[in-house]
Enzyme design. Structure first.
Site, mmCIF file in Angstrom:
data_model
loop_
_atom_site.group_PDB
_atom_site.id
_atom_site.type_symbol
_atom_site.label_atom_id
_atom_site.label_comp_id
_atom_site.label_asym_id
_atom_site.label_seq_id
_atom_site.Cartn_x
_atom_site.Cartn_y
_atom_site.Cartn_z
ATOM 1 N N CYS A 178 -19.360 17.899 -31.228
ATOM 2 C CA CYS A 178 -18.862 17.755 -30.037
ATOM 3 C C CYS A 178 -19.104 16.838 -28.992
ATOM 4 O O CYS A 178 -18.781 16.510 -28.144
ATOM 5 C CB CYS A 178 -18.625 19.056 -29.435
ATOM 6 N N CYS B 253 -37.496 18.494 -24.420
ATOM 7 C CA CYS B 253 -36.985 19.263 -23.491
ATOM 8 C C CYS B 253 -36.304 20.427 -23.798
ATOM 9 O O CYS B 253 -36.154 21.341 -22.967
ATOM 10 C CB CYS B 253 -36.160 18.246 -22.575
ATOM 11 N N CYS C 107 -2.387 5.131 0.349
ATOM 12 C CA CYS C 107 -3.117 5.829 1.271
ATOM 13 C C CYS C 107 -2.647 7.421 1.442
ATOM 14 O O CYS C 107 -1.716 7.330 1.821
ATOM 15 C CB CYS C 107 -3.267 4.907 2.448
ATOM 16 N N CYS D 217 -24.678 18.028 -26.962
ATOM 17 C CA CYS D 217 -26.079 17.491 -27.009
ATOM 18 C C CYS D 217 -26.452 16.291 -26.722
ATOM 19 O O CYS D 217 -27.246 15.830 -25.884
ATOM 20 C CB CYS D 217 -26.670 17.846 -28.365
ATOM 21 N N CYS E 168 -26.186 23.881 -26.621
ATOM 22 C CA CYS E 168 -25.493 24.241 -27.873
ATOM 23 C C CYS E 168 -25.480 25.709 -28.087
ATOM 24 O O CYS E 168 -24.716 26.483 -28.509
ATOM 25 C CB CYS E 168 -26.182 23.522 -29.195
ATOM 26 N N THR F 152 -7.024 6.066 -3.495
ATOM 27 C CA THR F 152 -7.718 7.155 -3.152
ATOM 28 C C THR F 152 -6.830 8.509 -3.737
ATOM 29 O O THR F 152 -5.737 8.554 -3.767
ATOM 30 C CB THR F 152 -8.535 7.142 -2.243
ATOM 31 N N ASN G 95 0.995 -1.141 0.145
ATOM 32 C CA ASN G 95 -0.026 0.075 0.063
ATOM 33 C C ASN G 95 0.932 1.455 -0.121
ATOM 34 O O ASN G 95 1.412 1.605 1.034
ATOM 35 C CB ASN G 95 -0.729 -0.166 1.200
ATOM 36 N N PHE G 96 1.215 1.645 -1.223
ATOM 37 C CA PHE G 96 1.891 2.978 -1.429
ATOM 38 C C PHE G 96 0.901 4.004 -1.659
ATOM 39 O O PHE G 96 1.229 5.062 -2.211
ATOM 40 C CB PHE G 96 3.035 2.800 -2.433
ATOM 41 N N CYS H 117 -28.691 15.291 -23.297
ATOM 42 C CA CYS H 117 -29.923 14.708 -23.711
ATOM 43 C C CYS H 117 -30.373 13.505 -22.594
ATOM 44 O O CYS H 117 -29.582 12.609 -22.263
ATOM 45 C CB CYS H 117 -30.158 14.057 -24.814
#
Lengths: 454, 424
Positions: free
Chosen positions: B384, B348, B137, B387, B355, B203, B134-135, B391
């Protein structure tokens, strides 16, 4: 059929605790957790269809987002800016044909965001916990008379007060609120909410109230036009339609639904209200639903609502019809009353004739009749505008259209400095929320006029 | 039906789903419950030297989505707070009772050869399958010179890995901290030190929220808070990038990887395996929903593999690695545009406003007799994807390739690149 000598109309059909339970809030408010879950369902639509469907154009996605971020006071302010009676509208609006009907969630899942309940959550929170969110602009020195303290009048008065005008509300009744106080079914507005909302509206200041002042009896339009810079008429509909049947006025047990509902709303002890064992309601609107359900909740054994056309023709929404049926009201369609049958001066049966549409789509009787035995008959076939108090002896008469006051898009009547809105105008629907919008629109028009005419 | 059996460094497990070193693997009781639920293996919560560490009260923070589900999670817990011999005894018992499952033991001791040399035989005696160093934590232990304080210095990573390889015959997995600029450096160091594999990510340094009433970070310990280790669905993209970086680095290419970071379902697992992970480790999702989530992981991965014709994990492991590249090698001549399925559209307007306000003004809002309609202005659309992402309706907006008739051209070849090397 057994016949009792006297009609069976009595008080106290149910125990007090049963009556209390029957008249509890039909839609208990959302708690914070439920409000968070429900608010998270809103997509925050752009140019949202729900807003378009709201007569007062409340920015619904915005207020729901505010609820979701924990800004409940901001949400309430957003609602009340557009609709000062947002609390009552949240309770009584037929959202199923307005905002919620247009919710995009209906498209794919048939379950709209519960906008009404979210609105109530926000407004109740502000009314219980918040500081008053409105202040008055600098005084203009102008005075406006508002006749009728119902939704339209209250909305108009509040907006005018905000804009800096001094307002006097005249109302024929003892309390303000109009149908909010005297008409709406009791279980839709519990805990005296109508008066709490009136107090909230009046808290803006600059509004004086004169109750027990009926137009045409205690005050006249001429006088108001002389004494005030402008007049707003939010008179509602004070007349009720009659069946036009023999014995309608003479037989005991035949009553107008609206009068009975008003008594019910004002009763300190609903158990003391007399109600028939067998009730017949005639009509197809919300008043018919309200009287039918409320008499059932008072303990009437059989309540039959009779409407002359099809379910989809009823002005009560499908939701209201369903509500009545869930509450044990029997709804009969395609029949019209043709005869009131009395016994010893009291109604004991209503004879109906079955109806149908003829080739040209007109409603006609089929000649086939049936009778429904009853102790109590409620007429709920619509209300009408009574013009005498306004036009009776006035120097100038208001123009009417379709029997109601004619107004333009700014709610201006044919008379100089007189505006009108709510149920009494020709464009009027029977919606509280429309009255609120009318009052708001009129207030801004009055404001523009008064500022322009220095 | 697909075979999910996993062989990672010779450690066999019935499936590649392991529980990561964390509270769910702190003691026999939990681990047995996990194995009964169907988990393929566990990495036992980090052991250290006695006396055991002491934890504080109030330990977890969380980030929630609008529907109140946890999408990010952090903790300020330390390594196991139970005596070493208790853990070792339980590990031995569990491995004896569940020989077909992987039992790996996470370790963290001070950065001296004696300390590592001392603890490794004790672990070996339990019959555990491997150790994980464990390097990673990032809180508490790092202040004592352990955990990420080691993992952030590649030289230390290599050094400790080397000690461990010298003093045990068990496979050595080095768990990497993401709290570093270039994940490839400690991974290379681990490999050079002789590590058999790396696991990542541990983490991420984080503060999940500030309690605005008391003006302190959460989780709050008597009015104060500290940064904790962030995990859960929100960190998956970061973990994927780091795993991919190691997988495609020529220096570490082929180094076995046990992937960790926001894995909650079979799809997450498949994605990490496609980036060459041999096993995947889960913690937050189990802490959120309990061990039963492994049901879906097993059944979902099986069905997906069947649908793709993959018979074993090895059949698709690493298949996405060749398609992870640098920006400069992307085809600049490729074009895609948005397409809205009008039958699925619920009107909606979110695509339009996103956009219109923030991108390329390429979705028109049309109102026909009061009916809304949103249409892509193809000439303006740059592909891109915004949208499609905003959605709310699945598969309503898709990105469609457009044939530009132009050949592959990357930025190194593009005449518009001022830094372009002159053509030969």
């Amino acid at each position: 059929m057994t016949q009792s000598a006297t009609p069976d109309i009595a008080a106290g059909r149910l125990r007090p605790d049963e009556i209390a339970a029957n008249f509890e809030d039909i839609k208990p408010p959302l708690d914070r957790k439920k409000a968070l879950i429900e608010s998270s369902r809103c997509y925050f639509c752009h140019d949202a269809p729900c807003v378009e469907a709201c007569p007062t154009s409340i920015d619904i996605p915005n207020f729901i987002r505010m609820i979701n971020t924990g800004n409940t006071l901001g949400a309430a302010e957003k609602i009340l800016e557009a609709n000062i009676l947002g609390g009552m509208c949240a309770r009584v609006c037929p959202t199923e044909i307005l905002c919620e009907d247009k919710c995009v969630r209906n498209t794919s899942e048939d379950k709209p965001v519960n906008i009404g309940m979210l609105q109530r959550f926000a407004v109740d929170h502000l009314m219980e916990n918040g500081r008053y969110p409105f202040t008055r602009q600098a005084p203009t020195g102008k005075r406006v008379a508002v006749v009728g303290g119902g939704p339209a009048g209250l909305s108009c008065a509040h907006r005018l007060a905000m804009l800096g005008h001094d307002v006097t509300i005249f109302d024929a009744r003892d309390k303000l609120g109009g149908l909010n106080e005297y008409g709406i079914a009791a279980y839709k507005t519990v805990n005296n909410f109508a008066q709490a909302e009136v107090d909230f509206v009046l808290s803006i200041g600059g509004i004086s109230v004169k109750t027990g002042q009926a137009l045409g009896r205690d005050i006249t339009l001429d006088q108001l036009r002389r004494d005030f810079d402008a007049v707003f008429l939010g008179l509602g509909l004070s007349g009720v339609n009659a069946l036009g049947l023999e014995g309608e006025e003479q037989l005991s047990g035949v009553m107008d639904a609206v009068g009975y509902i008003a008594d019910l709303r004002q009763a300190s002890d609903k158990g003391k209200l007399k109600v028939g064992r067998k009730v017949v309601v005639i009509g197809g609107g919300n008043t018919a639903i309200d009287i039918a359900v409320q008499t059932k909740k008072l303990g009437a054994e059989d309540v039959t609502l009779v409407y002359r056309r099809a379910p989809e023709n009823m002005s009560a929404t499908w939701h209201e019809q369903e509500f009545a049926q869930i509450n044990g009201v029997k709804i009969k369609h395609w029949a019209r009353p043709v005869r009131l049958i009395g016994h010893n001066g009291a109604v004991k049966e209503v004879e109906f004739e079955r109806t149908a549409l003829d080739d040209r789509g007109r409603l006609v009787g089929t000649g086939d009749t049936f009778a429904i035995p009853c102790d109590h008959v409620f007429k709920a076939i619509g209300q009408k505008f009574v013009k005498d108090p306004v036009n009776g002896k006035a120097r100038e008469s208001l123009d009417l259209a379709d029997g109601k006051i004619a107004v333009n898009e700014e709610m201006k009547t044919s008379l100089a400095n007189v505006w009108a809105g709510g149920d009494c105008v020709a464009s009027g629907t029977d919606l509280t929320v429309q009255g609120v919008e009318d009052g708001k629109v009129a207030a801004h028009a009055i404001d523009r006029t008064l500022r322009g005419a220095k | 039906m697909a075979d999910l059996r996993s062989n990672f460094l010779g450690i066999k497990s019935p499936n590649p789903f392991w529980l990561a070193s964390a509270p769910p693997t702190d003691k026999e009781y939990n681990v047995v419950r996990a194995f009964k639920a169907g988990w393929g293996g566990v990495v036992w919560k980090t052991l250290g030297e006695d006396p055991p560490i002491v934890n504080v009260s109030s330990r977890y923070g969380a980030l929630h989505s609008a529907d109140q589900r946890m999408i990010g999670f952090n903790n300020i817990e330390l390594i196991t707070d139970r005596p070493l011999d208790v853990n070792l005894r339980e590990i031995k018992q569990v491995k004896r009772d569940w020989p077909d499952r992987a039992v790996v033991v996470s370790l963290m001791v001070p950065c001296t050869e004696e300390a590592w040399k001392g603890i490794l035989p004790l672990v070996e005696d339990t019959g555990a399958d491997a150790v994980e160093l464990n390097f990673g934590c990032p809180h508490g232990m790092s202040e004592r010179g352990m955990g990420s304080a080691v993992g952030q210095v590649p030289e230390y990573v290599g050094m400790v890995a080397k000690w461990c390889k010298q003093h045990t015959r068990m496979p050595v997995i080095v768990k990497l901290t993401p709290n570093i600029t270039d994940i490839r450096k400690p991974a290379r160091a681990a490999k050079e030190g002789g590590a058999d594999a790396v696991s990542l990510i541990n983490t991420i340094n984080s503060i999940t929220s500030i309690d605005l009433d008391i003006m302190a970070p959460t989780p709050t310990v008597d009015g104060k808070g500290t940064h904790g280790g962030y995990c859960g669905p929100a960190v998956k993209p970061i973990a994927m990038h780091m795993v991919a970086d190691i997988a495609r680095d020529p220096d570490t290419f082929g180094l076995p990887i046990s992937a960790i970071g926001g894995i909650a379902n079979w799809r997450d697992a498949a994605e990490f395996i496609s980036l060459s992970a041999g096993t995947v480790q889960v913690c937050t999702a189990a802490m959120h929903y309990g061990f039963k989530i492994v049901d879906d992981m097993i059944s979902g991965l099986t069905h997906w593999m069947d649908s793709k014709g993959y018979a074993t994990i090895e059949d698709f492991r690493g298949r996405a690695v060749p398609n992870v590249t640098d920006w400069q090698f992307l085809n600049i001549n490729y074009k895609s545009i948005a397409r809205i399925d009008q039958n699925k559209c619920i009107k909606c307007g979110l695509c339009h406003i996103a956009c219109e306000d923030t991108s390329h003004q390429s979705i028109a809002k049309i109102k026909d007799n009061g009916t809304r309609r949103y249409e892509v202005i193809e000439a303006e659309c740059v592909g891109c994807n915004l949208c499609a992402h905003v959605c709310p309706v699945p598969d309503c907006i898709s990105m469609v390739s457009v044939d530009t008739g132009k050949p592959y051209l990357n930025w190194t070849q593009d005449p518009r690149n001022p830094m372009r090397k002159a053509a030969e």
